[in-house]
Motif scaffolding. Structure first.
Motif, mmCIF file in Angstrom:
data_model
loop_
_atom_site.group_PDB
_atom_site.id
_atom_site.type_symbol
_atom_site.label_atom_id
_atom_site.label_comp_id
_atom_site.label_asym_id
_atom_site.label_seq_id
_atom_site.Cartn_x
_atom_site.Cartn_y
_atom_site.Cartn_z
ATOM 1 N N GLY A 150 0.815 -1.205 0.000
ATOM 2 C CA GLY A 150 0.000 0.000 0.000
ATOM 3 C C GLY A 150 0.852 1.258 0.000
ATOM 4 N N ALA A 151 1.898 1.239 0.823
ATOM 5 C CA ALA A 151 2.812 2.384 0.859
ATOM 6 C C ALA A 151 3.484 2.596 -0.495
ATOM 7 C CB ALA A 151 3.865 2.177 1.948
ATOM 8 N N VAL A 152 3.922 1.505 -1.122
ATOM 9 C CA VAL A 152 4.578 1.614 -2.423
ATOM 10 C C VAL A 152 3.584 2.080 -3.487
ATOM 11 C CG1 VAL A 152 5.764 0.332 -4.242
ATOM 12 C CG2 VAL A 152 6.349 -0.079 -1.848
ATOM 13 N N GLY A 153 2.331 1.639 -3.379
ATOM 14 C CA GLY A 153 1.322 2.102 -4.321
ATOM 15 C C GLY A 153 1.171 3.611 -4.292
ATOM 16 N N LEU A 154 1.176 4.187 -3.103
ATOM 17 C CA LEU A 154 1.093 5.650 -2.995
ATOM 18 C C LEU A 154 2.351 6.308 -3.545
ATOM 19 C CD1 LEU A 154 -0.602 6.122 0.476
ATOM 20 C CD2 LEU A 154 -1.499 6.866 -1.728
ATOM 21 N N ILE A 155 3.495 5.716 -3.270
ATOM 22 C CA ILE A 155 4.744 6.262 -3.810
ATOM 23 C C ILE A 155 4.688 6.287 -5.332
ATOM 24 C CG2 ILE A 155 7.217 5.786 -4.098
ATOM 25 C CD1 ILE A 155 7.149 4.673 -1.195
ATOM 26 N N GLN A 156 4.233 5.200 -5.930
ATOM 27 C CA GLN A 156 4.139 5.148 -7.390
ATOM 28 C C GLN A 156 3.164 6.191 -7.917
ATOM 29 O OE1 GLN A 156 3.052 1.034 -8.005
ATOM 30 N NE2 GLN A 156 5.196 0.374 -8.204
ATOM 31 N N ALA A 157 2.118 6.461 -7.147
ATOM 32 C CA ALA A 157 1.113 7.422 -7.590
ATOM 33 C C ALA A 157 1.612 8.864 -7.556
ATOM 34 C CB ALA A 157 -0.148 7.288 -6.733
ATOM 35 N N VAL A 158 2.488 9.194 -6.603
ATOM 36 C CA VAL A 158 2.920 10.592 -6.467
ATOM 37 C C VAL A 158 4.229 10.895 -7.191
ATOM 38 C CG1 VAL A 158 1.751 10.732 -4.232
ATOM 39 C CG2 VAL A 158 4.200 10.291 -4.288
ATOM 40 N N LEU A 159 5.002 9.884 -7.532
ATOM 41 C CA LEU A 159 6.323 10.138 -8.116
ATOM 42 C C LEU A 159 6.286 10.879 -9.463
ATOM 43 C CD1 LEU A 159 8.602 7.072 -7.286
ATOM 44 C CD2 LEU A 159 8.904 9.460 -6.596
ATOM 45 N N PRO A 160 5.361 10.583 -10.370
ATOM 46 C CA PRO A 160 5.391 11.308 -11.645
ATOM 47 C C PRO A 160 5.321 12.824 -11.488
ATOM 48 C CG PRO A 160 4.011 9.372 -11.853
ATOM 49 C CD PRO A 160 4.365 9.488 -10.393
ATOM 50 N N SER A 161 4.442 13.319 -10.625
ATOM 51 C CA SER A 161 4.344 14.773 -10.448
ATOM 52 C C SER A 161 5.555 15.322 -9.712
ATOM 53 C CB SER A 161 3.060 15.131 -9.696
ATOM 54 O OG SER A 161 3.047 14.573 -8.398
ATOM 55 N N MET A 162 6.121 14.547 -8.798
ATOM 56 C CA MET A 162 7.341 15.001 -8.120
ATOM 57 C C MET A 162 8.497 15.103 -9.108
ATOM 58 S SD MET A 162 7.416 13.049 -4.401
ATOM 59 C CE MET A 162 6.259 13.459 -3.091
ATOM 60 N N ARG A 163 8.610 14.111 -9.985
ATOM 61 C CA ARG A 163 9.677 14.175 -10.993
ATOM 62 C C ARG A 163 9.495 15.377 -11.905
ATOM 63 N NH1 ARG A 163 9.324 10.970 -14.543
ATOM 64 N NH2 ARG A 163 7.676 9.486 -14.008
ATOM 65 N N GLN A 164 8.269 15.623 -12.290
ATOM 66 C CA GLN A 164 7.994 16.759 -13.169
ATOM 67 C C GLN A 164 8.340 18.080 -12.494
ATOM 68 O OE1 GLN A 164 3.946 16.951 -14.553
ATOM 69 N NE2 GLN A 164 4.390 18.494 -16.104
ATOM 70 N N ALA A 165 8.067 18.156 -11.186
ATOM 71 C CA ALA A 165 8.366 19.382 -10.439
ATOM 72 C C ALA A 165 9.852 19.515 -10.115
ATOM 73 C CB ALA A 165 7.558 19.412 -9.145
ATOM 74 N N GLY A 166 10.578 18.386 -10.149
ATOM 75 C CA GLY A 166 11.995 18.417 -9.817
ATOM 76 C C GLY A 166 12.267 18.510 -8.332
ATOM 77 N N ARG A 167 11.277 18.093 -7.549
ATOM 78 C CA ARG A 167 11.458 18.127 -6.087
ATOM 79 C C ARG A 167 10.396 17.237 -5.450
ATOM 80 N NH1 ARG A 167 8.519 22.694 -7.313
ATOM 81 N NH2 ARG A 167 6.616 22.975 -6.077
ATOM 82 N N GLY A 168 10.623 16.889 -4.192
ATOM 83 C CA GLY A 168 9.649 16.092 -3.458
ATOM 84 C C GLY A 168 10.296 15.414 -2.269
ATOM 85 N N ARG A 169 9.465 14.928 -1.369
ATOM 86 C CA ARG A 169 9.947 14.254 -0.162
ATOM 87 C C ARG A 169 9.028 13.075 0.132
ATOM 88 N NH1 ARG A 169 12.578 16.626 4.098
ATOM 89 N NH2 ARG A 169 13.625 17.713 2.384
ATOM 90 N N ILE A 170 9.618 11.915 0.362
ATOM 91 C CA ILE A 170 8.878 10.730 0.779
ATOM 92 C C ILE A 170 9.418 10.307 2.137
ATOM 93 C CG2 ILE A 170 8.385 8.299 0.288
ATOM 94 C CD1 ILE A 170 8.678 9.087 -2.725
ATOM 95 N N VAL A 171 8.534 10.266 3.120
ATOM 96 C CA VAL A 171 8.900 9.852 4.473
ATOM 97 C C VAL A 171 8.187 8.539 4.765
ATOM 98 C CG1 VAL A 171 8.883 10.438 6.929
ATOM 99 C CG2 VAL A 171 9.126 12.255 5.206
ATOM 100 N N ASN A 172 8.943 7.484 4.940
ATOM 101 C CA ASN A 172 8.378 6.177 5.279
ATOM 102 C C ASN A 172 8.601 5.901 6.762
ATOM 103 O OD1 ASN A 172 7.447 5.527 2.675
ATOM 104 N ND2 ASN A 172 9.465 4.763 2.071
ATOM 105 N N VAL A 173 7.511 5.741 7.486
ATOM 106 C CA VAL A 173 7.621 5.454 8.919
ATOM 107 C C VAL A 173 7.807 3.954 9.083
ATOM 108 C CG1 VAL A 173 6.537 5.643 11.183
ATOM 109 C CG2 VAL A 173 6.219 7.466 9.469
ATOM 110 N N SER A 174 9.005 3.582 9.435
ATOM 111 C CA SER A 174 9.376 2.182 9.614
ATOM 112 C C SER A 174 9.393 1.884 11.103
ATOM 113 C CB SER A 174 10.737 1.923 8.953
ATOM 114 O OG SER A 174 11.134 0.594 9.097
ATOM 115 N N SER A 175 10.445 1.266 11.581
ATOM 116 C CA SER A 175 10.546 0.852 12.978
ATOM 117 C C SER A 175 11.941 0.299 13.204
ATOM 118 C CB SER A 175 9.508 -0.233 13.261
ATOM 119 O OG SER A 175 9.737 -0.869 14.500
#
Length: 270
Positions: free
Chosen positions: A103-128
């Motif tokens: 599920g987390a990766v699905g969201l990452i895949q969904a937001v990456l195209p617009s982040m790449r187009q903008a040339g910036r972005g941040r992904i924070v994965n809460v692990s443990s």
């Protein structure tokens, strides 16, 4: 002002982080399966999300993008599937991986195209810290966090050239109802049968006053997530919790069987 999507925002750490980000003037979309509690967090826009449903994942990302491209994605949702490897059903194991990893990766895949187009972005994965070493009766939860750690490391190398940062937050024990849910799963899988005594020892461990004193507060973890999301130059990993650094060091320095013995002693396993 950043446009932020955060999962697991209906309670606990996710709700607190969403509230802090909104209070600091950011446009925050809080996502969860149930959005009633999110609607009561001032300044947070509720987004319905089922992390086991690909269409729901796409719809949630699209909803959060109606106010502009997503600048920051915070994957905070997750739960602990506890029980012995032998007794945990494959259906329950799949559900753990669906929520905590796919599920987390699905969201990452969904937001990456617009982040790449903008040339910036941040992904924070809460692990443990459970993504650094494993203990008995938590195999599938550990597996999900190990996977999230590996995927984050791979992703970081892939997207850096597009101006996108990937960072992990690794809490140890946190004073939320997460442990109650984990113990319910433990009881379902292993309260009876060959691992019953180990399951009983784990329940005692998680209910002990001494462990309660070692737990981080949800507010402190939420503040760390906000820091990871907003700081200009994030670390690759942020750890929080008494002895977190020492625990990771011991897992790498000690021989495997010595670390196994230390873990059994910690949880009171015979």
């Amino acid at each position: 002002m950043a446009n932020i999507l955060i999962t697991g925002a209906s309670s606990g750490i996710g709700a607190r982080a969403a509230g802090i980000l909104a209070a600091r003037g950011h446009r925050v979309h809080g996502a969860a399966r149930s959005t009633g509690a999110i609607s009561r967090i001032e300044g947070v826009i509720p987004v319905a999300l089922d992390l086991t449903d690909e269409s729901s994942i796409r719809d949630a990302a699209a909803a959060a993008s109606t106010t502009g491209p997503i600048d920051v994605l915070i994957n905070c949702a997750g739960y602990g599937e506890f029980g012995s490897v032998e007794e945990t059903s494959l259906a329950d194991a799949r559900a753990q991986l669906e929520v905590n990893v796919l599920g987390a990766v699905g969201l990452i895949q969904a937001v990456l195209p617009s982040m790449r187009q903008a040339g910036r972005g941040r992904i924070v994965n809460v692990s443990s810290l459970a993504g650094e070493f494993a203990a008995p009766l938590g195999g599938w939860y550990h597996a999900s966090k190990f996977a999230l750690e590996a995927l984050s490391d791979s992703l970081r190398g892939e997207v850096a050239r597009f101006g996108i940062d990937v960072t992990l937050v690794q809490p140890s024990y946190v004073a939320t109802d997460w442990h109650d849910t984990a113990m319910e799963h433990l009881d379902h899988a292993s309260a009876n049968g060959p691992y019953a005594s180990m399951a009983a020892a784990m329940r005692r461990y998680f209910s002990s006053p001494s462990l309660a004193k070692q737990m981080s507060s949800p507010a402190d973890v939420a503040e760390l997530i906000v820091r990871a999301a907003l700081t200009a130059h994030p670390r690759t990993r942020y750890r929080i919790g008494p002895g977190a650094g020492l625990a990771v060091a011991l897992s790498t320095i000690l021989p495997d069987r010595a670390f196994d013995a230390l873990t059994r002693k910690q949880f009171g396993y015979a």
